[in-house]
Design an enzyme around this catalytic site. Structure first.
Site, PDB file in Angstrom:
ATOM      1  N   LYS A  83       0.895  -1.173   0.020  1.00 54.01           N
ATOM      2  CA  LYS A  83       0.061   0.041   0.010  1.00 54.01           C
ATOM      3  C   LYS A  83       0.740   1.044   0.072  1.00 54.01           C
ATOM      4  O   LYS A  83       1.805   1.401   0.937  1.00 54.01           O
ATOM      5  CB  LYS A  83      -0.814  -0.084   1.243  1.00 54.01           C
ATOM      6  CG  LYS A  83      -2.218   0.605   0.806  1.00 54.01           C
ATOM      7  CD  LYS A  83      -2.927   0.329   2.310  1.00 54.01           C
ATOM      8  CE  LYS A  83      -4.335   0.866   2.255  1.00 54.01           C
ATOM      9  NZ  LYS A  83      -4.987   0.680   3.419  1.00 54.01           N
TER      10      LYS A  83
HETATM   11  C1  E4P Z   1      -8.463   1.004   3.633  1.00 53.54           C
HETATM   12  O1  E4P Z   1      -7.609   0.741   2.998  1.00 53.54           O
HETATM   13  C2  E4P Z   1      -8.339   2.502   4.446  1.00 53.54           C
HETATM   14  O2  E4P Z   1      -7.275   2.712   4.990  1.00 53.54           O
HETATM   15  C3  E4P Z   1      -9.539   2.707   5.563  1.00 53.54           C
HETATM   16  O3  E4P Z   1     -10.785   2.324   4.688  1.00 53.54           O
HETATM   17  C4  E4P Z   1      -9.788   3.992   5.848  1.00 53.54           C
HETATM   18  O4  E4P Z   1     -10.854   4.058   6.772  1.00 53.54           O
HETATM   19  P1  E4P Z   1     -11.475   5.361   7.662  1.00 53.54           P
HETATM   20  O5  E4P Z   1     -11.605   6.465   6.934  1.00 53.54           O
HETATM   21  O6  E4P Z   1     -12.503   4.786   8.330  1.00 53.54           O
HETATM   22  O7  E4P Z   1     -10.063   5.191   8.606  1.00 53.54           O
END
Ligand code: E4P
Length: 216
Positions: A83
């Site tokens: 990522k």
């Molecule tokens: C996933 O890849 C993201 O990091 C995550 O969905 C972020 O979610 P949030 O905005 O609820 O923290």
């Protein structure tokens, strides 16, 4: 549409993965912090449970650091997806990983132009953050719709991974907008099965079955 579980909670992953509803997992540094566990250790354990894609995020912000961290993460297991943040350095690192056949998830996407850039460097997934846009009164789902049109216009193969999903309505709208994947916390995925009329109907059927002495 594929479902990824957005958590680093091993018990929750085990439970949901066993239902057959989940195809992969996404994590981020905040979710790892919440787990209270060592980063490499937790990613290794998730990969031992889940055979689908498991996103693990780099911490470095420069290309050299991202490449080094990303390679380390990719060496944990064959299903790790690196990522990377949607910055110029993140995009450069993404291009290198794409050329090397390492899978990537470009995260923190808040605009269609950002998603266009991620596709151009061959990202495996782009993660538009729906909930965080909604938080600032911008329709996050419009972003998914725009990216779908742009990717289809040019045949980009980058998967649209709806992220920052906060409720079942987000999931439905992602599916309607043609997102390839959505990642959501375990509670949101489980809530998709809930409907008061299902509960009411089941209670009536069970009560009638009992009254009629039905046994199977
Ligand atoms: C996933 O890849 C993201 O990091 C995550 O969905 C972020 O979610 P949030 O905005 O609820 O923290």
């Amino acid at each position: 549409m594929q479902f990824f579980i957005d958590t680093a909670d091993i018990d929750a992953i085990r439970e949901l993965y066993a239902t057959g509803l989940a195809d992969g997992v996404t994590t981020n540094p905040s979710l790892i912090k919440k787990s209270g566990r060592d980063f490499t250790e937790v990613v290794t354990e998730i990969c031992s449970i889940v055979s689908g894609p498991v996103s693990a995020e780099v911490i470095a912000t420069d290309v050299k650091g991202m490449l080094s961290e990303g390679r380390k993460l990719a060496s944990i297991a064959g299903n790790v997806v690196v990522k990377l943040p949607l910055t110029i350095d993140g995009l450069k690192a993404c291009k290198t990983f794409s050329d090397e056949g390492i899978k990537t998830n470009v995260t923190l996407c808040f605009s269609a132009n950002q998603a266009l850039l991620a596709a151009k460097v061959g990202a495996t997934y782009i993660s538009p953050f729906i909930g965080r846009l909604d938080d600032i009164h911008i329709d996050g789902l419009d972003l998914i719709r725009e990216i779908r049109v742009i990717y289809d216009n040019y045949g980009f193969e980058t998967g649209i991974l709806g992220a920052s999903i906060r409720n079942p309505l987000h999931v439905k709208e992602c599916a309607l907008a043609g997102a390839d994947v959505m990642t959501a916390p375990p509670a949101v995925i489980k809530a998709l099965a809930n409907h008061p009329l299902t509960d009411k109907g089941l209670a009536a059927f069970l009560s009638d079955a009992k009254a009629a002495g039905i046994s199977v």
